[in-house]
Design a protein around this motif. Structure first.
Motif, PDB file in Angstrom:
ATOM      1  N   GLY A  56      22.638  49.168  68.981  1.00  0.00           N
ATOM      2  CA  GLY A  56      21.408  48.810  68.264  1.00  0.00           C
ATOM      3  C   GLY A  56      20.514  47.869  69.058  1.00  0.00           C
ATOM      4  N   TYR A  57      20.585  47.945  70.382  1.00  0.00           N
ATOM      5  CA  TYR A  57      19.755  47.098  71.236  1.00  0.00           C
ATOM      6  C   TYR A  57      18.276  47.370  70.990  1.00  0.00           C
ATOM      7  CZ  TYR A  57      17.361  45.377  75.352  1.00  0.00           C
ATOM      8  OH  TYR A  57      16.482  44.745  76.183  1.00  0.00           O
ATOM      9  N   LYS A  58      17.480  46.272  70.919  1.00  0.00           N
ATOM     10  CA  LYS A  58      16.030  46.385  70.754  1.00  0.00           C
ATOM     11  C   LYS A  58      15.347  45.622  71.879  1.00  0.00           C
ATOM     12  CE  LYS A  58      16.234  46.884  65.810  1.00  0.00           C
ATOM     13  NZ  LYS A  58      16.801  46.154  64.732  1.00  0.00           N
ATOM     14  N   ASP A  59      14.356  46.259  72.515  1.00  0.00           N
ATOM     15  CA  ASP A  59      13.613  45.614  73.604  1.00  0.00           C
ATOM     16  C   ASP A  59      13.058  44.272  73.160  1.00  0.00           C
ATOM     17  OD1 ASP A  59      13.991  47.600  75.500  1.00  0.00           O
ATOM     18  OD2 ASP A  59      12.189  48.706  74.908  1.00  0.00           O
ATOM     19  N   THR A  61      14.429  41.722  72.050  1.00  0.00           N
ATOM     20  CA  THR A  61      15.243  41.006  71.066  1.00  0.00           C
ATOM     21  C   THR A  61      16.710  40.987  71.464  1.00  0.00           C
ATOM     22  OG1 THR A  61      13.748  41.703  69.311  1.00  0.00           O
ATOM     23  CG2 THR A  61      15.906  40.908  68.631  1.00  0.00           C
ATOM     24  N   GLY A  62      17.206  42.113  71.934  1.00  0.00           N
ATOM     25  CA  GLY A  62      18.624  42.249  72.246  1.00  0.00           C
ATOM     26  C   GLY A  62      19.356  42.879  71.083  1.00  0.00           C
ATOM     27  N   VAL A  63      20.613  42.486  70.928  1.00  0.00           N
ATOM     28  CA  VAL A  63      21.440  42.997  69.839  1.00  0.00           C
ATOM     29  C   VAL A  63      21.660  41.860  68.857  1.00  0.00           C
ATOM     30  CG1 VAL A  63      23.685  43.952  69.210  1.00  0.00           C
ATOM     31  CG2 VAL A  63      22.591  44.650  71.345  1.00  0.00           C
ATOM     32  N   THR A  64      21.213  42.043  67.638  1.00  0.00           N
ATOM     33  CA  THR A  64      21.420  41.045  66.598  1.00  0.00           C
ATOM     34  C   THR A  64      22.629  41.468  65.795  1.00  0.00           C
ATOM     35  OG1 THR A  64      19.031  40.736  66.502  1.00  0.00           O
ATOM     36  CG2 THR A  64      20.314  39.856  64.671  1.00  0.00           C
ATOM     37  N   ASP A  68      31.638  39.167  62.827  1.00  0.00           N
ATOM     38  CA  ASP A  68      32.390  40.287  62.264  1.00  0.00           C
ATOM     39  C   ASP A  68      31.790  41.621  62.685  1.00  0.00           C
ATOM     40  OD1 ASP A  68      34.328  38.759  61.018  1.00  0.00           O
ATOM     41  OD2 ASP A  68      33.223  38.631  59.131  1.00  0.00           O
ATOM     42  N   GLY A  69      30.476  41.690  62.793  1.00  0.00           N
ATOM     43  CA  GLY A  69      29.814  42.917  63.234  1.00  0.00           C
ATOM     44  C   GLY A  69      30.179  43.261  64.666  1.00  0.00           C
ATOM     45  N   TYR A  70      30.259  42.242  65.523  1.00  0.00           N
ATOM     46  CA  TYR A  70      30.651  42.471  66.913  1.00  0.00           C
ATOM     47  C   TYR A  70      32.102  42.935  66.977  1.00  0.00           C
ATOM     48  CZ  TYR A  70      31.087  41.914  71.937  1.00  0.00           C
ATOM     49  OH  TYR A  70      31.297  42.157  73.271  1.00  0.00           O
ATOM     50  N   HIS A 111      32.873  37.016  72.945  1.00  0.00           N
ATOM     51  CA  HIS A 111      31.666  37.023  72.130  1.00  0.00           C
ATOM     52  C   HIS A 111      31.371  35.573  71.788  1.00  0.00           C
ATOM     53  CE1 HIS A 111      29.555  37.971  68.105  1.00  0.00           C
ATOM     54  NE2 HIS A 111      28.680  37.985  69.095  1.00  0.00           N
ATOM     55  N   PHE A 112      30.388  35.009  72.478  1.00  0.00           N
ATOM     56  CA  PHE A 112      29.921  33.659  72.221  1.00  0.00           C
ATOM     57  C   PHE A 112      28.815  33.725  71.180  1.00  0.00           C
ATOM     58  CE2 PHE A 112      31.189  33.711  76.720  1.00  0.00           C
ATOM     59  CZ  PHE A 112      32.067  32.640  76.771  1.00  0.00           C
ATOM     60  N   LYS A 113      28.445  32.604  70.653  1.00  0.00           N
ATOM     61  CA  LYS A 113      27.282  32.569  69.763  1.00  0.00           C
ATOM     62  C   LYS A 113      26.058  32.938  70.608  1.00  0.00           C
ATOM     63  CE  LYS A 113      24.944  29.726  66.401  1.00  0.00           C
ATOM     64  NZ  LYS A 113      24.887  28.435  65.737  1.00  0.00           N
ATOM     65  N   GLY A 114      25.493  34.113  70.341  1.00  0.00           N
ATOM     66  CA  GLY A 114      24.295  34.560  71.043  1.00  0.00           C
ATOM     67  C   GLY A 114      24.531  35.234  72.380  1.00  0.00           C
ATOM     68  N   HIS A 115      25.788  35.540  72.750  1.00  0.00           N
ATOM     69  CA  HIS A 115      26.043  36.148  74.052  1.00  0.00           C
ATOM     70  C   HIS A 115      27.376  36.882  74.039  1.00  0.00           C
ATOM     71  CE1 HIS A 115      25.738  36.738  78.338  1.00  0.00           C
ATOM     72  NE2 HIS A 115      26.851  36.081  78.571  1.00  0.00           N
ATOM     73  N   ALA A 116      27.485  37.906  74.875  1.00  0.00           N
ATOM     74  CA  ALA A 116      28.749  38.626  75.078  1.00  0.00           C
ATOM     75  C   ALA A 116      28.950  38.793  76.578  1.00  0.00           C
ATOM     76  CB  ALA A 116      28.711  39.987  74.396  1.00  0.00           C
ATOM     77  N   ASP A 117      30.206  38.741  77.017  1.00  0.00           N
ATOM     78  CA  ASP A 117      30.484  38.851  78.444  1.00  0.00           C
ATOM     79  C   ASP A 117      31.961  39.139  78.668  1.00  0.00           C
ATOM     80  OD1 ASP A 117      29.996  38.793  81.183  1.00  0.00           O
ATOM     81  OD2 ASP A 117      29.030  36.829  81.128  1.00  0.00           O
ATOM     82  N   ASN A 118      32.272  39.690  79.835  1.00  0.00           N
ATOM     83  CA  ASN A 118      33.646  39.970  80.224  1.00  0.00           C
ATOM     84  C   ASN A 118      34.095  38.991  81.303  1.00  0.00           C
ATOM     85  OD1 ASN A 118      33.893  42.375  78.622  1.00  0.00           O
ATOM     86  ND2 ASN A 118      32.625  43.418  80.140  1.00  0.00           N
ATOM     87  N   VAL A 119      35.359  38.627  81.268  1.00  0.00           N
ATOM     88  CA  VAL A 119      35.921  37.749  82.291  1.00  0.00           C
ATOM     89  C   VAL A 119      35.998  38.527  83.598  1.00  0.00           C
ATOM     90  CG1 VAL A 119      37.979  36.477  83.018  1.00  0.00           C
ATOM     91  CG2 VAL A 119      37.245  36.393  80.625  1.00  0.00           C
ATOM     92  N   ARG A 120      35.422  37.955  84.644  1.00  0.00           N
ATOM     93  CA  ARG A 120      35.456  38.554  85.966  1.00  0.00           C
ATOM     94  C   ARG A 120      36.600  38.006  86.806  1.00  0.00           C
ATOM     95  NH1 ARG A 120      31.343  40.856  84.763  1.00  0.00           N
ATOM     96  NH2 ARG A 120      29.553  41.647  85.764  1.00  0.00           N
TER      97      ARG A 120
END
Length: 159
Positions: A56-59, A61-64, A68-70, A111-120
């Protein structure tokens, strides 16, 4: 050198998780980028564009999405997923645990507040384990720093 006046503490070694950089395509696109990295690491065929649609990415804005949704999105998108309880949030800083996970081609997705990332990777300091730092796409994360500064909503182990 190690004897210079401005001595910078360097890790003894780094555990590399082999996460390929799929490249950020737009502003605030951490969710589709994170998912595309997982897909690439696992040898799948879905593309960044597939995850733009499914997340549901939006230009601009990103993904809101809520915590629980994540969680629902990542569990619906990928099989073999374990969600860490808060009592296990320290585990990714353990070099033995993380080396075993890297050897087994596991992925840790945050999944951080306002961000998502993978450990490299994990920078390991043998004489000062509290300095061990997780490496992400754009930052490094020390447990003491992160515990006080960044809100982690979820940690997922994909195996």
């Amino acid at each position: 050198t190690q004897w210079s006046f401005f001595n910078v503490d360097k890790p003894d070694y780094v555990i590399d998780f082999g996460i390929s950089n799929v490249g950020s395509k737009a502003d605030n696109d951490c969710v589709p980028t994170t998912f595309a990295e997982i897909e690439s690491k696992r040898g799948g065929t879905r593309t960044y564009e597939d995850f733009v649609t499914s997340s549901g990415y939006k230009d601009g804005t990103g993904v809101t999405i809520s915590g629980d949704g994540y969680r629902e999105l990542i569990e619906d998108t990928f099989n073999d997923t374990e969600r860490f309880s808060k009592s296990k949030y320290i585990k990714p800083f353990d070099p033995v645990y993380m080396q075993d996970a890297a050897n087994n081609r596991e992925i840790f997705s945050y999944h951080f507040k306002g961000h998502a990332d993978n450990v490299r990777g994990l920078e390991v300091y043998l004489r000062a384990p509290t300095k061990n730092r997780l490496l992400f796409r754009q930052s490094k994360y020390n447990y003491r720093y992160g515990h006080n500064q960044s809100t982690i909503l979820n940690i997922f182990r994909l195996f």
